[in-house]
Write an enzyme that holds these catalytic residues in place. Structure first.
Site, PDB file in Angstrom:
ATOM      1  N   ASP A 180      -9.996   3.798  -3.372  1.00 49.76           N
ATOM      2  CA  ASP A 180     -10.693   2.560  -2.990  1.00 49.76           C
ATOM      3  C   ASP A 180     -12.097   2.466  -3.584  1.00 49.76           C
ATOM      4  OD1 ASP A 180      -8.452   2.255  -1.516  1.00 49.76           O
ATOM      5  OD2 ASP A 180      -9.465   1.978   0.405  1.00 49.76           O
ATOM      6  N   ASP A 190       0.824  -1.203   0.000  1.00 48.55           N
ATOM      7  CA  ASP A 190       0.000   0.000   0.000  1.00 48.55           C
ATOM      8  C   ASP A 190       0.867   1.266   0.000  1.00 48.55           C
ATOM      9  OD1 ASP A 190      -2.410   1.428   0.173  1.00 48.55           O
ATOM     10  OD2 ASP A 190      -3.238   0.019   1.631  1.00 48.55           O
TER      11      ASP A 190
HETATM   12  C1  GLA Z   1      -6.005   1.232   1.558  1.00 49.63           C
HETATM   13  C2  GLA Z   1      -6.134   0.298   0.365  1.00 49.63           C
HETATM   14  C3  GLA Z   1      -7.267  -0.677   0.620  1.00 49.63           C
HETATM   15  C4  GLA Z   1      -6.988  -1.461   1.892  1.00 49.63           C
HETATM   16  C5  GLA Z   1      -6.800  -0.507   3.054  1.00 49.63           C
HETATM   17  C6  GLA Z   1      -6.321  -1.230   4.299  1.00 49.63           C
HETATM   18  O1  GLA Z   1      -7.127   2.060   1.683  1.00 49.63           O
HETATM   19  O2  GLA Z   1      -6.345   1.019  -0.811  1.00 49.63           O
HETATM   20  O3  GLA Z   1      -7.426  -1.552  -0.483  1.00 49.63           O
HETATM   21  O4  GLA Z   1      -5.855  -2.251   1.713  1.00 49.63           O
HETATM   22  O5  GLA Z   1      -5.829   0.486   2.748  1.00 49.63           O
HETATM   23  O6  GLA Z   1      -6.092  -0.387   5.365  1.00 49.63           O
END
Ligand code: GLA
Length: 413
Positions: free
Chosen positions: A203, A148
């Site tokens: 997301d 990430d």
């Molecule tokens: C970010 C990523 C998500 C997930 C969260 C976990 O937002 O984009 O897909 O992995 O972190 O905390």
């Protein structure tokens, strides 16, 4: 002679070790399951084992799903040597035990961290520990790493992810590298040599608007995808309850057209038959997994009604009719014309008719393959009805429900 020899040896010593990612990984888009969309931080050894069991028992494994990935929150701290420490309460037997269990089911095991100081849930990130963590993951038996971008502050995307790629390579265990920097520094422009997939947007959430908005953002990215390197419009929400069955069918179809990673994010142990028939539609999965590795492009955009085309191996193609509107649409579809569409690079067009005639030598014949691109050479398969279309005329009115799709595969006779 001695001099020549020492120059030779010196030269040999200074051959630079070219940075690289593992070859032959993710030659088709990765398929699996990830804990985040449904469970967020509520992960545990019991849950992951249950999902691994369900992946096998539900038929998902047979349909091609392979990776079981634990997202954020499996880790709590680092010890005095800088080693990452899993949450003992939630993972009492540690990560190697879990990886072994997943492997015993014939599946692969994935894990999550972040390129910054902390993960998005404020757990310890990988910054400064890349080589150490890569060795730890290799020891656990990890096959897939989602990395990430939280806690990254002023870091540079390309160099941060390249550093982790090198660390994974040095650790020696082939690990699919899933870059998750949300499209911030246009990873499609540089990540092909760094990772196997890269998130292109922020997301996803479990709603029609979120899904269709993310889909629209993939439009110009087809040229960056191919075997071993995929655009990632984020994990699937199919089965999580926020969309209608029709919308989930559309979500899944669009992801398959895009040659996206198919990472389910629902409760695999409790799926309705509708959700199973979506996630395990093998004819749709075959579109996603086609060995050519092409991502669909938009062929016609009439606003709320669009036609997308994806070239498949063996001179076949998939055509998607998408109705983004809130009303049913009845559209006149010219199948003879759809049969003729061919790709020019990453665009799709109808080839001009050949201009043969007196005084015009050299203008014909038509470009390679066009002769084959006629309706008579194909049968047209509806991939949700699971039957061949009976095309009496070359065109027909087709109904597309609101937020729905029609997906046709042109199959060579
Ligand atoms: C970010 C990523 C998500 C997930 C969260 C976990 O937002 O984009 O897909 O992995 O972190 O905390």
């Amino acid at each position: 002679m001695k001099k020549i020899l020492s120059v030779f040896i010196l030269g040999f010593l200074f051959i630079p070790v070219l940075p690289q990612k593992f070859e032959n990984l993710a030659l088709t888009p990765p398929m699996g399951w990830n804990s985040w969309n449904k469970y967020q931080c509520n992960v545990s050894e019991a849950l992951i084992m249950q999902m691994a069991d369900a992946m096998v028992n539900s038929g998902m494994k047979d349909a091609g799903y392979q990776y079981i990935v634990i997202d954020d929150c499996w880790q709590v701290s680092r010890d005095e040597n800088g080693e990452i420490v899993p949450d003992k309460g939630r993972f009492p037997h540690g990560m190697k035990y879990l990886a072994d269990y997943v492997h015993s089911k014939g599946l692969k095991f994935g894990i999550y961290s972040s390129a910054g100081k902390v993960t998005c849930q404020e757990r310890p990130g990988g910054l400064g520990h890349e080589y150490q963590d890569a060795r730890t993951y290799a020891r656990y038996g990890v096959d897939y790493l989602k990395y990430d971008w939280c806690g990254s502050s002023t870091q540079d995307g390309k160099s941060s992810y390249s550093n982790m790629r090198d660390a994974l390579y040095a650790a020696g265990r082939p690990i699919v590298f899933s870059i998750c920097e949300w499209g911030t520094s246009k990873p499609w422009e540089w990540a092909g040599t760094v990772g196997n997939l890269w998130r292109t947007t922020g997301d996803i959430s479990d709603s029609w608007n979120s899904m269709i908005d993310i889909f629209g953002k993939q439009r110009d990215l087809a040229k960056y995808a191919g075997p071993g390197k995929w655009n990632d419009p984020d994990m699937l929400e199919v089965g999580n309850g926020g969309m209608t069955t029709e919308e989930y069918r559309t979500h899944f179809s669009l992801w398959c057209m895009l040659a996206s990673p198919l990472i389910a994010g629902n409760d695999l142990a409790n799926m309705t038959s509708e959700i199973q028939s979506i996630l395990m539609n093998k004819e749709m999965i075959a579109i996603d997994q086609d060995s050519l590795g092409r991502q669909a492009s938009c062929f016609r955009d009439n606003g709320e009604y669009q036609i997308w085309v994806k070239s498949l191996s063996g001179n076949e193609k998939a055509v998607c009719l998408l109705n983004k509107s809130d009303e049913k649409k009845s559209v006149l579809v010219d199948f003879a014309l759809l049969a003729k569409i061919r790709s020019f690079g990453f665009r799709y067009e109808i080839p001009e008719p050949a201009q043969e005639g007196p005084g015009m030598p050299g203008m014909g014949p038509k470009p390679f393959g066009d002769k084959l691109l006629t309706l008579e050479n194909y049968r047209i398969r509806d991939l949700w009805e699971h039957k061949d279309l009976v095309v009496k005329e070359s065109s027909a009115y087709i109904d597309i429900p609101p937020h729905g799709v029609k997906i046709y595969r042109f199959i060579k006779k």
